[in-house]
Design an enzyme around this catalytic site. Sequence first.
Site, PDB file in Angstrom:
ATOM      1  N   ASP A   1       3.796  36.290   2.900  1.00 22.86           N
ATOM      2  CA  ASP A   1       4.497  35.851   1.692  1.00 22.86           C
ATOM      3  C   ASP A   1       5.974  35.590   1.954  1.00 22.86           C
ATOM      4  O   ASP A   1       6.618  34.859   1.193  1.00 22.86           O
ATOM      5  CB  ASP A   1       4.378  36.907   0.587  1.00 22.86           C
ATOM      6  CG  ASP A   1       3.155  36.673  -0.289  1.00 22.86           C
ATOM      7  OD1 ASP A   1       2.599  35.561  -0.226  1.00 22.86           O
ATOM      8  OD2 ASP A   1       2.760  37.586  -1.030  1.00 22.86           O
TER       9      ASP A   1
ATOM     10  N   ASP B   1      21.011  12.538 -29.459  1.00 20.77           N
ATOM     11  CA  ASP B   1      22.241  13.315 -29.591  1.00 20.77           C
ATOM     12  C   ASP B   1      22.777  13.345 -31.010  1.00 20.77           C
ATOM     13  O   ASP B   1      23.844  13.875 -31.260  1.00 20.77           O
ATOM     14  CB  ASP B   1      23.322  12.758 -28.660  1.00 20.77           C
ATOM     15  CG  ASP B   1      23.706  11.319 -29.009  1.00 20.77           C
ATOM     16  OD1 ASP B   1      23.045  10.727 -29.884  1.00 20.77           O
ATOM     17  OD2 ASP B   1      24.656  10.786 -28.397  1.00 20.77           O
TER      18      ASP B   1
ATOM     19  N   ASN C   1      -8.315  34.415   4.795  1.00 25.57           N
ATOM     20  CA  ASN C   1      -8.220  35.678   5.540  1.00 25.57           C
ATOM     21  C   ASN C   1      -8.879  36.822   4.787  1.00 25.57           C
ATOM     22  O   ASN C   1      -9.615  37.638   5.378  1.00 25.57           O
ATOM     23  CB  ASN C   1      -6.741  36.017   5.791  1.00 25.57           C
ATOM     24  CG  ASN C   1      -6.149  35.189   6.917  1.00 25.57           C
ATOM     25  OD1 ASN C   1      -6.870  34.605   7.718  1.00 25.57           O
ATOM     26  ND2 ASN C   1      -4.832  35.133   6.977  1.00 25.57           N
TER      27      ASN C   1
ATOM     28  N   ASN D   1      -0.005  40.845   4.026  1.00 28.69           N
ATOM     29  CA  ASN D   1       0.331  40.130   2.797  1.00 28.69           C
ATOM     30  C   ASN D   1       1.835  39.953   2.644  1.00 28.69           C
ATOM     31  O   ASN D   1       2.332  38.886   2.258  1.00 28.69           O
ATOM     32  CB  ASN D   1      -0.235  40.900   1.602  1.00 28.69           C
ATOM     33  CG  ASN D   1      -0.200  40.084   0.317  1.00 28.69           C
ATOM     34  OD1 ASN D   1      -0.535  38.914   0.318  1.00 28.69           O
ATOM     35  ND2 ASN D   1       0.215  40.721  -0.771  1.00 28.69           N
TER      36      ASN D   1
ATOM     37  N   ASP E   1      17.476   5.953 -27.926  1.00 33.85           N
ATOM     38  CA  ASP E   1      18.296   4.915 -28.531  1.00 33.85           C
ATOM     39  C   ASP E   1      19.059   4.243 -27.395  1.00 33.85           C
ATOM     40  O   ASP E   1      19.215   4.818 -26.317  1.00 33.85           O
ATOM     41  CB  ASP E   1      19.266   5.551 -29.535  1.00 33.85           C
ATOM     42  CG  ASP E   1      19.966   4.515 -30.407  1.00 33.85           C
ATOM     43  OD1 ASP E   1      19.738   3.306 -30.179  1.00 33.85           O
ATOM     44  OD2 ASP E   1      20.746   4.908 -31.284  1.00 33.85           O
TER      45      ASP E   1
ATOM     46  N   ASP F   1      18.230  13.754 -34.952  1.00 33.77           N
ATOM     47  CA  ASP F   1      17.327  13.734 -33.801  1.00 33.77           C
ATOM     48  C   ASP F   1      16.643  15.076 -33.532  1.00 33.77           C
ATOM     49  O   ASP F   1      15.799  15.162 -32.639  1.00 33.77           O
ATOM     50  CB  ASP F   1      18.090  13.321 -32.530  1.00 33.77           C
ATOM     51  CG  ASP F   1      18.461  11.846 -32.532  1.00 33.77           C
ATOM     52  OD1 ASP F   1      17.732  11.063 -33.168  1.00 33.77           O
ATOM     53  OD2 ASP F   1      19.483  11.484 -31.923  1.00 33.77           O
TER      54      ASP F   1
END
Length: 841
Positions: free
Chosen positions: A683, A586, A654, A679, A325, A590
């Site tokens: 990471d 709002d 890898n 690993n 709106d 709605d």
Amino acid sequence: MESFWAVAPQAALDALSTSADRGVSAAEAAARRVRFGPNLLHTAASRGNLSLFLGQITNPIVLVLVAASVLSYFLGDRSTAVIIIVIVLASSGLGFWQERSANDAVAKLLAIVQVHTAVLRDGLRVDIPVTDVVPGDILILAAGDGIAADALLIVSKDLYVDESTLTGETFPVEKTPGPVPPETPLAKRTGALFMGTHVVSGSGRALVVRTGTATEFGRVSQRLAQRTDEPEFERGIRRFGYFLVQVALVLVMAIFAINVYLHKPVLDSFLFSLALAIGITPQLLPAVISINLAHGARHMAHVKVIVKKLTSIENFGAMTVLCSDKTGTLTEGVVHLKQALDPRGVDSEVVHRWAYLNAHFQTGFTNPIDDSICASASFDLSEWRKLDEEPYDFVRKRLSVLLEHGGRRVLVTKGALTKVLAVSTQVLMADGSTHPIGEVADAVQTLYHDLSSQGYRTLGVAVREDMPEDRIDKTAEREMTFVGLLVLYDPPKADAKAAVAALAHLGVTLKIITGDNALVATTSGRAMGLPTPRVMTGTEVTQLSEAALARRAPGVDIFAEVEPHQKEDILRAFRAAGEVVGFLGDGVNDAGALHVADVGISVNTAVDVAKEAASIVLLDKDLSVLARGVEEGRTTFSNTLKYVFMATSGNFGNMFSMAGASLFLPFLPLLPTQILLLNLLTDFPAITISTDRTDPELVDHPRRWNVKFIRDFMLVFGPISSVMDYATFAILVLVLHVDEGGFRTGWFLESVCTAALIVLVIRTRRPFWRSRPGPWLVVATFAVVAATVALPFTPIAPLFHFRPIPPAFIGVVVLITVAYIAMAEVAKHFFYRLDRSARWG
């Protein structure tokens, strides 16, 4: 009280040891909260520390690895088993710490937009979080309030409740106290209120009988949850994870079988295969996603955007259409009364007084129109007394109050001009005489057209004198005398055009959905930067089929004269047309549209039912705030994908290289403990990706999860990583002639360094030297590289079976890394040019 709607209010009050005028005491409420639990449908929503930690290690492959490590321990290889357990715990601890921090941050943000409800405690009205409502509480209800629990109505005044979430009924139903038979269907239980519904108009008080999962809504919530569409982001993550897990399982079985066939140690081969699988599976993906989304939520909070559901961030960034709106977003949101006119268009104090009486005495719900009327003048009302009221609803579009003055009863009505004219038979002229309404109908319509074309809203005012009774209902609105019009305006914000342009620059098209007539809407659209707005009325929407509306909706700028239930039809049409649609609402009407939209957006000042239905809440109702939030959402999504790219390039390459090398080497290329350490180290920089800078071209238009693009990326960049790995194999075996310990140390060094540094390349579509990464990502990356180079020379190297390497090999690693980066840059250049899906949707 299984059928509490069949129980008289006083009997229910007695059964729950409470009173209508005092409620329960604070101490008793605390005891009942412990007894009945929090007023939630899903009490497991908040995960404790133990649950979070266990969530890090419940990956089936990790559990099998731990079990195999325990077996290895009892078979004599204790050091390997201990090291594997330590690395798994370290990796899980890292994910746990980050995810807990993310959850804590999100909880603090959600507290900002927590929904409260008014109850009686110790005889005093208090606002408490909805989760703290207990049986025996007395709810104090007004228009816009969500019903916090199943309750028995004690007293009401013109109370209308929207029960569509439970019954599917479009229009609100009137609620009045009093028992009905136990077998009465839910839609006919006029004396009962149910969680998940909300008050449209009127007021009342109700006794809470059931909370949480014991409510009617709680009983069907599981079924409702099963019908909810899985968000695209979650679906994409799940599919990607399943794909990698499938690859990992195939790899485990194939590599294990081949190594056993080659007469390598069975347990070592099994641990090696499991470690490879962990290297391929994105073990930290859930934690990285949580960290990125929580970090994004914190940043979005800085620009006054609160994210209630983290996964909505992706849809927020992918949004292509925003429906809203204009009130309060593109306009100031403050209604001004410009004039009160008689039927001939002349300023009239009489019309102003009647409108003032209506606005002053109405109690349905606070609204800016009545506030502006009351603020525009001050009339002496000491001799007026209110008798009754028929509140506004979205069908009649009128509001009436019955007043008494000098012993005479007068009905005063105001509302939409056409609706007021429809119940009027007479017109009051300036000289006090009355005439048939037909004498001025054309003049009123001309005046209405002229005012609308100037962007003004108009309301009609009518009266009916000498009312026979001191009570009214909807049928009283008849044979009325039309007295005049109210001229209202809500000026556009100074930055409205700039806000619309900012959204357009981000690839988000604004569509205005308003109840205003087409003329007002068109004029407003021009003022907001739409030179020739294309308008569709609610009547036209009704006349179109779903398929026809989906075809026409994208070409419409403004939907005018729209009924509340039509908002959902319009949003579904946009979704059917392939748009990712957001809805900013709002109001009390709605909630349905907020549920239907891909992204439901509300504001912190919204009615509770709208704020509860939204997944994103703005602290300011301002499109510029929303535009900044869209940019932050896209940044978060972009950074999440960077980890995915890393997992499908360096790490993936890898692991495949290792699997291939194990087939022609007489020994395992890396030990299980070394693979897990690799690993963990590669990471580690991913934890900082949430703080990375994002190139402007990655946030300048909507993007969506694209599994095809990720697959293509993996098929291009994974093999490049493998090529570099095999080059390393050749140098180690054919040039340096190292033994198995030296081979493992050298390859570990090259694998970690290339996998860590390649993140700086794949994080951007630009040449890496033209895109500055975040400082924490740089620090983490080079810290991992430095630690890896130093590791073979430290006292803990023997624990992982590493040994010092010749200094010359460090130079070889540098050359291989430079070559890898160069190849990746060339591949990236052609990949983004050839693969149009690189725009991610």
